[in-house]
Motif scaffolding. Structure first.
Motif, PDB file in Angstrom:
ATOM      1  N   ILE A 164      -1.310  -3.679  -3.024  1.00 41.40           N
ATOM      2  CA  ILE A 164      -2.600  -4.244  -2.622  1.00 41.40           C
ATOM      3  C   ILE A 164      -2.615  -5.756  -2.850  1.00 41.40           C
ATOM      4  O   ILE A 164      -3.089  -6.525  -2.002  1.00 41.40           O
ATOM      5  CB  ILE A 164      -3.740  -3.553  -3.389  1.00 41.40           C
ATOM      6  CG1 ILE A 164      -3.864  -2.085  -2.951  1.00 41.40           C
ATOM      7  CG2 ILE A 164      -5.064  -4.289  -3.191  1.00 41.40           C
ATOM      8  CD1 ILE A 164      -4.793  -1.254  -3.817  1.00 41.40           C
ATOM      9  N   GLN A 180      -0.572  -7.431  -0.169  1.00 41.21           N
ATOM     10  CA  GLN A 180      -1.300  -7.417   1.105  1.00 41.21           C
ATOM     11  C   GLN A 180      -2.350  -8.536   1.132  1.00 41.21           C
ATOM     12  O   GLN A 180      -2.497  -9.256   2.126  1.00 41.21           O
ATOM     13  CB  GLN A 180      -1.966  -6.052   1.294  1.00 41.21           C
ATOM     14  CG  GLN A 180      -2.592  -5.854   2.660  1.00 41.21           C
ATOM     15  CD  GLN A 180      -3.194  -4.463   2.820  1.00 41.21           C
ATOM     16  OE1 GLN A 180      -2.887  -3.546   2.065  1.00 41.21           O
ATOM     17  NE2 GLN A 180      -4.057  -4.300   3.798  1.00 41.21           N
ATOM     18  N   ILE A 199      -8.696  -6.285  -1.082  1.00 40.07           N
ATOM     19  CA  ILE A 199      -8.479  -5.689  -2.401  1.00 40.07           C
ATOM     20  C   ILE A 199      -9.527  -4.630  -2.703  1.00 40.07           C
ATOM     21  O   ILE A 199      -9.187  -3.500  -3.096  1.00 40.07           O
ATOM     22  CB  ILE A 199      -8.492  -6.775  -3.493  1.00 40.07           C
ATOM     23  CG1 ILE A 199      -7.320  -7.740  -3.299  1.00 40.07           C
ATOM     24  CG2 ILE A 199      -8.405  -6.141  -4.880  1.00 40.07           C
ATOM     25  CD1 ILE A 199      -7.392  -8.982  -4.158  1.00 40.07           C
ATOM     26  N   GLU A 221      -9.084  -1.532  -0.384  1.00 37.90           N
ATOM     27  CA  GLU A 221      -7.920  -0.693  -0.688  1.00 37.90           C
ATOM     28  C   GLU A 221      -8.071   0.017  -2.029  1.00 37.90           C
ATOM     29  O   GLU A 221      -7.681   1.183  -2.166  1.00 37.90           O
ATOM     30  CB  GLU A 221      -6.644  -1.543  -0.680  1.00 37.90           C
ATOM     31  CG  GLU A 221      -6.259  -2.062   0.700  1.00 37.90           C
ATOM     32  CD  GLU A 221      -6.014  -0.947   1.702  1.00 37.90           C
ATOM     33  OE1 GLU A 221      -5.329   0.027   1.362  1.00 37.90           O
ATOM     34  OE2 GLU A 221      -6.538  -1.053   2.832  1.00 37.90           O
TER      35      GLU A 221
END
Length: 262
Positions: free
Chosen positions: A13, A16, A52, A55
């Protein structure tokens, strides 16, 4: 009972979110605004925060989320939280705006007032620092995994400190480092300071000027699990979920036995 999380999922995460930050950074598409305290916030902060929080909410364990760019959650609401996430989707916004590569994504997990897991991702360098019950690690862009294990005692005659590159040190802060026999002080932005302590490339990070709980939680977890310490002004372990989310004075030690210094 301490929560059991999949730290690799949290690392994924963070990466990402970091990749999203790079999209803004490389286009120089910052769209900067200023909060009431005059601190900057950009469109990148909000985009990374959305990733964030979105997810994390998909994960099997649903702990509350306290994020810099999220809602201002009153203490009366959060005071009974046993476990929660502390997130800074873009730590080092000033560095980001200036085109300085030292910005990070920070995700910490706090349990009973103390951080027990943390992830810090450096998007420009594609480097991860993370820690949980299985230990503390650094993963570089090539994929190489390095266990972080700090010594019990440092070289007391050659102590190295890090400080914020954005906030000027006060004379009294320099005085503390002088008393600790610090020989070198390196200014560096964002949570990179905690990473340097955890990997042993610096020994001390001392701070009096205010920062926020989401700035330090992930870094504290990584330092402590690496074998270091983070103490408050009363020389107690630094704690979280205070009535005010503004951090008071603290000091990070990149070694286990700080008794000879304090």
């Amino acid at each position: 009972m301490k929560p059991n999380i999949n730290i690799q999922a949290i690392c994924s995460i963070a990466v990402q979110a970091g990749k999203k930050l790079l999209e803004f950074y490389r286009k120089n598409d910052l769209q900067v605004q200023y909060k009431e305290d005059n601190s900057p916030v950009s469109a990148a902060d909000y985009a990374a925060n959305k990733i964030i929080t979105g997810e994390i909410e998909k994960l099997a364990y649903s702990f509350p989320i306290l994020s810099e760019e999220g809602a201002d959650i009153p203490y009366e609401v959060r005071k009974d939280w046993e476990t929660f996430w502390l997130i800074d989707p873009l730590d080092g916004t000033k560095e980001f705006i200036k085109g300085n590569d030292n910005f990070t994504v920070n995700i910490g997990l706090v349990y009973q007032s103390f951080p027990i897991a943390g992830v810090i991702y450096l998007p420009v360098n594609d480097v991860l620092y993370f820690a949980d019950k299985n230990g503390a690690f650094k993963q570089i862009a090539s994929g190489e995994l390095i266990r972080l294990q700090l010594p019990q005692e440092p070289d007391y005659q050659n102590l190295r400190a890090v400080k914020s590159s954005s906030n000027a040190y006060r004379p009294e802060e320099y005085e503390v480092l002088k008393k600790l026999n610090v020989k070198q002080i390196t200014p560096i932005g964002s949570a990179v300071k905690y990473c340097m302590i955890a990997e042993g490339s610096a020994d001390i990070y001392y701070r009096q000027s205010p920062n926020m709980e989401w700035d330090s939680a992930a870094g504290q977890a990584i330092i402590e699990i690496s074998g270091g310490k983070v103490l408050d002004a009363n020389k107690q372990r630094f704690a979280y979920n205070k009535p005010s989310l503004i951090n008071g004075e603290f000091i990070c030690y990149g070694f286990g036995d700080s008794s000879k210094l304090i």
